[in-house]
Enzyme design. Structure first.
Site, short mmCIF file in Angstrom:
data_model
loop_
_atom_site.label_atom_id
_atom_site.label_comp_id
_atom_site.label_asym_id
_atom_site.label_seq_id
_atom_site.Cartn_x
_atom_site.Cartn_y
_atom_site.Cartn_z
N SER A 67 0.91 -1.30 -0.05
CA SER A 67 0.04 0.15 -0.07
C SER A 67 0.86 1.35 0.17
O SER A 67 0.44 2.37 0.05
CB SER A 67 -1.05 -0.11 1.26
OG SER A 67 -0.24 0.47 2.44
N HIS A 78 3.55 4.26 6.65
CA HIS A 78 2.75 4.53 7.60
C HIS A 78 2.84 3.28 8.45
O HIS A 78 2.73 2.17 7.96
CB HIS A 78 1.64 5.13 7.38
CG HIS A 78 0.59 4.39 6.75
ND1 HIS A 78 0.47 4.32 5.37
CD2 HIS A 78 -0.40 3.50 7.28
CE1 HIS A 78 -0.32 3.41 5.02
NE2 HIS A 78 -0.98 2.97 6.12
N ALA A 138 -9.56 5.48 10.08
CA ALA A 138 -10.26 6.68 9.49
C ALA A 138 -11.61 6.24 8.98
O ALA A 138 -11.69 5.03 8.61
CB ALA A 138 -9.53 7.36 8.45
C1 VGL Z 1 -5.89 3.24 6.97
C2 VGL Z 1 -5.27 4.19 4.96
C3 VGL Z 1 -4.31 3.13 4.97
C4 VGL Z 1 -7.05 3.47 8.23
C5 VGL Z 1 -4.85 2.44 6.99
O1 VGL Z 1 -6.47 2.99 9.08
O2 VGL Z 1 -8.08 3.79 7.90
N1 VGL Z 1 -6.04 4.59 6.00
N2 VGL Z 1 -3.89 2.55 6.02
ZN ZN Z 2 -2.26 1.24 6.18
#
Ligand code: VGL
Ligand code: ZN
Length: 195
Positions: A67, A78, A138
């Site tokens: 990703s 992240h 999110a």
């Molecule tokens: C998330 C984007 C990429 C999330 C995780 O936790 O909503 N969003 N990875």
């Molecule tokens: Zn992620």
């Protein structure tokens, strides 16, 4: 309405991905993501005081996750396993006995839902979960996917409306996500309505 939802046995709090990288200053900051921390801390204390189980999912990527932009994915790196950005937000006050569910650990697979590729369903069944109270980050990605799966697995879902924030890559994504969750059968609730 105050006290509309009375907590009972079978209720479980599910905190989705409240990690440093998703807060302002983090590598994939969710706008106003930090605002959910004190709110969810109150829910955590409430569930803890009532002896109800608390689950926390975390995005837990290997450094070369598909990703990430370097691999052709949509996101900057992240929540890399063991990094500071992957830590839970300080101030959440997760108890020692909270059940931690790590997801999206497979380099080749995206997993927005806490159920995808994890033992979340099994762990929830083990504690007799029937109603899930879901908040975190999110709204338009991991909360939405987790709630979708929870509903299709037969859980009753209460979305903590005051405890979620959206990425809103396209304006309105968060609102659309909430609409979809409600359409699928989730109920929205906020702290004042729970007792
Ligand atoms: C998330 C984007 C990429 C999330 C995780 O936790 O909503 N969003 N990875
Ligand atoms: Zn992620």
């Amino acid at each position: 309405m105050e006290g509309r939802v009375k907590l009972r046995r079978g209720d479980v709090l599910v905190v989705v991905d409240v990690q440093k990288d998703f807060l302002p200053g983090g590598s994939l900051a969710v706008p106003h993501g930090d605002e959910v921390v004190p709110v969810l801390a109150r829910y955590i204390k409430l569930f803890k005081d009532k002896g109800l189980p608390i689950f926390a999912t975390r995005d837990w990527h290997p450094p070369d996750h598909s990703s990430f932009e370097a691999q052709g994915g949509p996101w900057p790196p992240h929540c890399v396993q063991g990094s500071e950005g992957a830590e839970f937000a300080p101030g959440l006050g997760l108890p020692e006995d909270a059940v931690i569910i790590s997801k999206a650990t497979d380099p080749g697979k995206e997993a927005y839902s806490g159920f995808q590729g994890t033992d979340l369903d099994e762990r929830l069944r083990k504690v007799g979960a029937r109603r899930l109270f879901v908040g975190g980050l999110a709204t338009d990605y991991c909360v939405l996917s987790t709630v979708r799966d929870a509903l299709s697995l037969g859980y009753e879902v209460y979305l903590l409306e005051d405890g979620v924030r959206a990425v809103d890559l396209n304006p309105g994504d968060g609102e659309k996500a909430i609409d979809e969750m409600v359409r699928l059968g989730a109920k929205t609730v906020s702290f004042e309505e729970i007792s």
